[in-house]
Write an enzyme that holds these catalytic residues in place. Structure first.
Site, PDB file in Angstrom:
ATOM      1  CD  GLU A  49      -2.830   0.081   2.629  1.00 38.73           C
ATOM      2  OE1 GLU A  49      -2.724   1.152   3.230  1.00 38.73           O
ATOM      3  OE2 GLU A  49      -3.360  -0.931   3.126  1.00 38.73           O
ATOM      4  CG  ASP A  60      -3.266   8.366   8.124  1.00 39.17           C
ATOM      5  OD1 ASP A  60      -3.209   7.133   8.289  1.00 39.17           O
ATOM      6  OD2 ASP A  60      -3.478   8.904   7.029  1.00 39.17           O
TER       7      ASP A  60
END
Lengths: 261, 402
Positions: A49, A60
């Site tokens: 990824e 995040d």
């Protein structure tokens, strides 16, 4: 068939769990991505990824936020990331998934982005802030360009909705291990949650991510899933200045953990 | 033009998916989607519930100090020599700004949902104070995210929040202002969605927030309408309000949207629109996704969000509410901008002529009168939303007068 599906099908036949590794593109140096991807592939990663850095990454935690900011300061752009994917494709066939936020893609131009991504050799896309409801905005584009749409489910997702997300998702289902941001460890009974997701998923393999750090974590969490995704823990090792050999060793240890299930 | 007019007469945004035309939506991690569906339902039920409405109105009256007066600014009117200028006195609300209208509404929803922990983001600190205030009143735990840069320039409000029992968490990422405080608050909500209610302070964020905050703030416009009809016997010709995220502007505009009333939203031009240092999202931005909705945005050539700049912490935000984006495209509201210097001058003028020290945010709305008033005639009635008082900005004003 999409390379992600081919890889996951083949692992399943061998009764093996998938190891997906996350890297922030353009980090720690703008062109580190290429050699890092090739090393991870060599060390046993099944899918990579690549994080497309965004200034305001809502999903995040601190580790990936900091690496994203560094990569932006390094001058990373979507054009540059697609160039790196192109370069990786000269050396490796490993399935590549882009993960990121919608705004830079809209700015690049949705249609053009997915066409360029496909041409560069991208196999899938994960957009954690784009829900099932909003995915209609780009779904027709990814379908058109044969890019897998990997949608997410979380512990807060009801069973009926898991089934709906499974229908729309292609490649695999990204099962977020916890309510929280990347890097945050899961708490409570993760196995019953993963079983619930598996029970409601017909079409897609279920890969679990967020907060998986050690081979023991990977082993424990992959027990009822089809594989795991490791991101923040890998970025942390890179941030601490681990050599590419040390990174390779870490990946091998994760892989070993998964292979002993 | 006639089709735009038709759209205004049938103005009924947002739709079920939370869109104001092209703008709005729900761009958040999957973990929050369920919470947003539940909030949408909670709000729709509450809106139909006479008891909730009564609770809201009562708390605004007996606690927040509503209705706020509509003051005729006779000396300011004389000074410009054009139309009559009225001030909607949100500066007289409890805690010193319009922000409390919304926090009263949302805290009642939090109570209805049985949530024990309240979080909020704040820029100038006014929303943080208004949230800490209602959380104290309801006996709920309160955590406020605030950029480190704003903590320095709005120190007084930090002390107020702490005295009210809130925890103020400094945000040290990015520009260390409202944008980053909002991101941190959303991350907190993702992690603690089970027990936490997120009180957003403006008409921004994912659906249903832009609609909900607008509805709670529209008490400003409803009162203005009644008050101006009673003092002038007619609707105002022009409404003027400052726009950061845009909640005080939506609050005063919304009840007049289908009427023949001109509306002007004033953004912060910072050091000037031709510099890199401004916060004029609608004038200089392009549409994109930030903090859960699709709206105008200050962004660079790679789609990264740019840092905003304004002397006023409350306007220092690179995004804007999605409904403002829709109103801009429809041509229903005219958006202009005012520099730091112009805002400071306007604050001094209002202080000397009317005996009112405005918040720096509100001073932007007054600064636009310089340009607007010469185009008006004595028959015109202008209402400026005085969204907050200037106590919090005294250090900036004092520094500027030295």
């Amino acid at each position: 068939m999409n390379k992600i599906t081919l890889t996951l099908d083949s692992l399943k036949k061998q009764k093996k769990k998938a190891l997906v590794l996350f890297l922030t593109a353009g980090y720690p140096k703008i062109d580190s991505t290429i050699s890092l991807v090739l090393e991870l592939a060599q060390a046993g990663a099944d899918i990579i990824e690549l994080g497309m850095p965004f200034s305001d990454p809502l999903a995040d935690g601190p580790m990936i936020q900091a690496s994203s900011q560094q990569a932006i300061n390094n001058g990373i752009t979507l054009e540059r990331i697609l160039g790196q994917v192109n370069e990786i494709r000269n050396h490796s066939n490993i399935p590549l998934v882009l993960m990121g936020y919608l705004n830079p893609i809209l700015h690049y131009g949705g249609e053009k982005f997915f066409a360029d991504a496909r041409n560069a050799g991208v196999d899938g896309i994960i957009l954690p802030e784009v829900s099932l409801e909003e995915s209609a905005r780009y779904l027709f584009l990814t379908r058109k360009h044969h890019i897998a749409d990997i949608l997410l489910v979380s512990p807060a997702t009801p069973e009926k909705r898991i089934r709906e997300i499974d229908k729309v998702s292609t490649g695999f289902l990204y099962c977020v291990s916890t309510t929280g941001v990347t890097g945050r460890s899961s708490v409570g009974d993760i196995n019953s949650y993963i079983k619930r997701v598996k029970r409601n998923t017909k079409k897609n393999p279920v890969l679990v991510g967020f907060g998986i750090k050690t081979p023991a974590d990977a082993q424990r969490i992959a027990l009822h899933a089809d594989g795991v995704i490791v991101g923040s823990a890998l970025i942390q090792r890179i941030a601490q200045g681990n050599s590419i050999t040390q990174i390779g060793y870490y990946v091998k240890s994760l892989k070993k953990g998964l292979n002993t299930i | 033009m006639s089709s735009a007019k038709n759209q205004i007469q049938h103005y009924n945004y947002p739709d079920k998916r939370g869109y104001f035309g092209d703008y709005g939506g729900r761009f958040v991690p999957e973990t929050l989607m369920q919470a947003l569906f539940e909030l949408d339902e909670l709000y729709r039920e509450a809106k139909q519930d006479a008891k909730f409405k009564k609770e809201f109105v009562t708390m605004l009256r007996t606690y927040a100090g509503r209705p706020t007066p509509l003051t005729f600014a006779n000396r300011l009117t004389e000074y410009y020599g054009g139309g009559k200028i009225y001030l909607k006195r949100e500066d007289l609300c409890h805690t010193g700004a319009h922000k409390i209208n919304n926090t009263v509404g949302q805290i009642l929803l939090a109570k209805r949902a049985g949530k024990k922990r309240i979080i909020a983001e704040t820029g100038a600190g006014q929303h943080g104070v208004a949230t800490a205030t209602v959380a104290a009143k309801m006996g709920l735990q309160c955590v406020v995210y605030m950029g480190e840069e704003d903590i320095h320039r709005q120190e007084l409000n930090v002390h107020r929040m702490k005295m009210l029992g809130a925890e103020v968490v400094p945000v040290t990422t990015g520009s260390r202002t409202l944008k980053d405080a909002t991101s941190e608050a959303i991350r907190d909500w993702v992690a603690n969605v089970d027990n936490t209610f997120y009180i957003i302070g403006s008409v921004v964020g994912p659906h249903p927030y832009p609609m909900m905050v607008r509805d709670f703030q529209s008490v400003i416009g409803k009162e203005t309408r009644k008050q101006i009809l009673s003092s002038e016997g007619k609707l105002p010709s022009i409404l003027v309000a400052c726009v950061g995220g845009g909640s005080n502007a939506m609050g005063i505009f919304y009840p007049f949207i289908r009427e023949d009333v001109q509306m002007i939203g004033v953004e912060a031009a910072g050091c000037g629109l031709n510099t890199q240092q401004h916060a004029a999202t609608l004038s200089k931005g392009t549409p994109g996704v930030l903090h859960g909705s699709f709206s105008y945005l200050l962004q660079d050539k790679n789609g990264q969000v740019e840092l905003a700049h304004s002397i006023s912490a409350g306007l220092d935000y690179p995004g804007v509410g999605p409904e403002h984006s829709a109103l801009k495209d429809l041509g229903r509201v005219k958006y202009v901008s005012i520099t730091d210097t112009q805002a400071l001058e306007a604050a001094s003028l209002l202080a000397r002529l009317e005996g009112i020290i405005p918040a720096l945010e509100s001073a932007h709305a007054f600064a636009h009168l310089e340009k607007l008033m010469p185009t008006t005639s004595k028959k015109d009635v202008i209402v400026v939303n005085l969204s907050g008082r200037g106590d919090k900005d005294m250090m900036t004003y004092a520094g500027n007068n030295q």
